[in-house]
Design an enzyme around this catalytic site. Structure first.
Site, short mmCIF file in Angstrom:
data_model
loop_
_atom_site.label_atom_id
_atom_site.label_comp_id
_atom_site.label_asym_id
_atom_site.label_seq_id
_atom_site.Cartn_x
_atom_site.Cartn_y
_atom_site.Cartn_z
N ASP A 225 0.79 -1.23 0.20
CA ASP A 225 -0.04 -0.07 -0.05
C ASP A 225 1.11 1.30 0.13
O ASP A 225 1.68 1.35 0.01
CB ASP A 225 -1.07 -0.39 1.27
CG ASP A 225 -2.57 0.96 1.12
OD1 ASP A 225 -2.38 1.76 0.29
OD2 ASP A 225 -3.48 0.02 1.17
N HIS B 217 -2.82 3.16 -4.87
CA HIS B 217 -1.47 2.89 -3.57
C HIS B 217 -1.09 2.39 -3.53
O HIS B 217 -0.31 1.36 -3.16
CB HIS B 217 -2.57 1.67 -2.41
CG HIS B 217 -4.07 2.29 -2.32
ND1 HIS B 217 -4.34 3.10 -0.94
CD2 HIS B 217 -5.66 1.99 -2.06
CE1 HIS B 217 -5.65 3.38 -0.56
NE2 HIS B 217 -6.12 2.60 -1.36
N GLU C 254 -10.16 2.80 -5.23
CA GLU C 254 -9.59 3.92 -4.61
C GLU C 254 -8.00 4.16 -5.25
O GLU C 254 -7.37 5.19 -5.51
CB GLU C 254 -9.43 4.42 -2.87
CG GLU C 254 -10.13 3.97 -2.07
CD GLU C 254 -9.75 4.12 -1.04
OE1 GLU C 254 -10.75 3.98 0.07
OE2 GLU C 254 -8.91 3.47 -0.44
#
Ligand code: ACM
Ligand code: ZN
Length: 538
Positions: A198, A259, A323
């Protein structure tokens, strides 16, 4: 006459419920009949296996468990005898569910039978919970332990029963991960989703890209201290083998295209802007992501996956997909050029192109992908499995579309949310998200709007543990237990076998077990005041 039969049945039902209540199994088995009497474990008890080496290995596990805790020394044998015995039988009879097992406890004999080693292992976990909690201790003085006489026929409702752990936002070492897996096995989970990469840290050794573990695995905290860590490929092999011995498949998650700032800190040429970047020390969703117009990005990810694939024998690799901000792509010449040459109408289609390209690569290596529900946005292949986290909407759409689905809606499955109830005026993010035990227990992985045919695409569900605000292993356990027990029952047990009042009673009985196992569970999770308040707010 009719009335007396009715009263007799009522009496039997009442007796049955009462006697079941003394048996605190989590998850609740499919069928259980509690009989009179007990089986007593003594130093004369023999542990017998029949059928194959798999039965022998499960028998040896019970012996090891009892040898460390009961004060007796047990061996295993394949020779029947008339003494008190515990039998593990691998049957040739095929069952419709490979994880199914039967458990029959009589006063002189316990028989665990199944048609697979996994089934026998599940039976062993149930038997373990029938012994006193002392079985979870090390070296207890010799005493007589009893198991209630009963008959169980059991099989899981869902084939996928997962727990996730984010080791990027905070790193948790191999030893803790193994303890996490131990507890998963106890509650019959069968998939460990390991969130290895991440923005805030890359956690797996990749030989071709040494900077990933030299630089991307560490970050400077505000006070100037460096924090982080990573698993070597040998660590990964060890954890995967440890999980396999417990019939748990490890699914690695390698996040893309978003990410990824930790990667960009080491390899800024894979971004749209060229950087420079450092490994972030704050949380959130960042604008900088992998450049989707640069062939070097795809080459990098393919090289990483080439090292990842042989380490994880399961069929799935999780590619993230959540995201991913599109702001840099909108202004990047390479990304815009790629959209033209591939005839992609917008940046969502560019994300689909990215994911589909990596899916094809993984398929060439014999793997299937899982992605978060955002991968539906620009269109998805039929072969991708969708993890529905923004509620169940994405999962419903995917199942209707013929994609397999793992349900993990944040409303019921996010264990980074706090265990209390919402205050009248909730505090600001991140302290405004709540998920009490009782709400977890209401999790229903198969939405009512699906037809029986569409419902077949729901593989199961999973609880997720995002670690932005969970810096220690003690706190991980606090957030996961006892809520994982509720998820376990939602995924294993048939809906008509679920009952919150009884579940709560069982959770209390498991507190001693977890204490003896050294688990820092949240003792406050089922405080009546919490539950009453949640009931009111429902
Ligand atoms: C997620 O919670 N971003 C999958
Ligand atoms: Zn770009």
């Amino acid at each position: 006459m009719k009335k007396s039969i009715f009263l007799f049945i009522l009496f039997l039902t009442f007796f049955d419920l009462n006697s079941q209540n003394a048996v605190h199994l989590i998850p609740q088995p499919e069928k259980i009949i509690v009989n009179k009497g007990v089986f007593s474990l003594t130093n004369k008890t023999t542990i017998i296996y029949k059928g194959s080496v798999e039965a022998k290995s499960i028998a040896q596990r019970l012996a090891a468990l009892l040898n460390q805790s009961s004060g007796f020394q047990f061996d295993t044998t394949n020779k029947s005898n008339s003494n008190s015995s515990i039998l593990f039988v691998l049957e040739t009879k095929m069952r419709t569910n490979s994880e199914a097992y039967s458990l029959y406890v009589k006063s002189k004999q316990i028989i665990v039978s199944a048609s697979s080693a996994h089934g026998l292992f599940n039976g062993l976990q149930t038997l373990r919970q029938l012994f006193p909690p002392l079985i979870e201790s090390q070296s207890v003085a010799q005493s007589t332990w009893t198991v209630p006489c009963l008959q169980i026929e059991d099989a899981p409702r869902y084939s996928y029963r997962g727990l996730h752990l984010d080791v990027s936002r905070h790193f948790f070492d191999k030893k803790f991960v193994m303890k996490y897996i131990d507890m998963m096995a106890m509650y019959k989970f069968n998939n460990f989703h390991w969130h290895l990469t991440d923005d805030q840290g890359w956690r797996i050794q990749i030989n071709k890209y040494p900077l990933l573990t030299k630089k991307s695995a560490f970050r400077k905290e505000c006070g100037g201290d460096t924090t982080g860590g990573f698993y070597t490929q040998d660590d990964i092999k060890e954890v995967v083998a440890y999980a396999a011995e417990r019939f748990i498949t490890v699914i690695p998650e390698i996040e893309m295209p978003g990410h990824a700032v930790a990667v960009l800190a080491s390899y800024p040429e894979l971004s749209c802007s060229g950087g420079p970047f450092s490994v972030p020390t704050t949380w959130g969703i960042f604008h900088d992501v992998f450049c989707a117009g640069n062939d070097k990005t795809y080459e990098f990810i393919e090289n990483v996956l080439t090292e990842i694939v042989p380490l994880f024998p399961g069929k799935f690799i999780h590619v993230g997909g959540d995201e991913c901000m599109k702001t840099r792509w909108e202004r990047c010449m390479k990304c815009q050029e790629k959209m033209k040459t591939e005839n992609l109408a917008n940046e969502h289609k560019l994300q689909s192109y990215f994911i589909n390209r990596m899916e094809k690569f993984l398929q060439s290596k014999g793997k299937q992908i899982i992605g978060w529900d955002e991968i539906l946005e620009g269109g998805v292949t039929k072969t991708a499995t969708i993890m529905s986290w923004r509620g169940t909407k994405g999962g419903i759409e995917a199942a209707k579309n013929g994609n397999y689905v793992i349900m993990t809606p944040s409303t019921h499955c996010y264990f980074d949310y706090y265990q209390g109830v919402e205050a009248e005026e909730p505090p600001a993010f991140p302290h405004n998200r709540f998920l009490p035990l009782q709400k977890v227990y209401t999790f229903e992985p198969t939405p009512a709007e699906l037809t029986p045919e569409q419902a077949k695409y729901i593989l199961g569900g999973q609880a997720n543990v995002w670690s932005e605000f969970i810096p220690t292993t003690m706190q991980v356990e606090y957030m996961v237990y006892p809520r994982a027990l509720a998820i376990s029952e939602c995924l294993w047990s048939q809906p008509n076998n679920k009952n919150y009042a009884f579940f709560e009673q069982k959770v209390h009985a498991h507190y001693e077990r977890m204490t003896r196992y050294g688990i820092n569970f949240a003792k406050s999770a089922d405080k009546p005041s919490t539950i009453d308040k949640w009931n009111k707010s429902k």
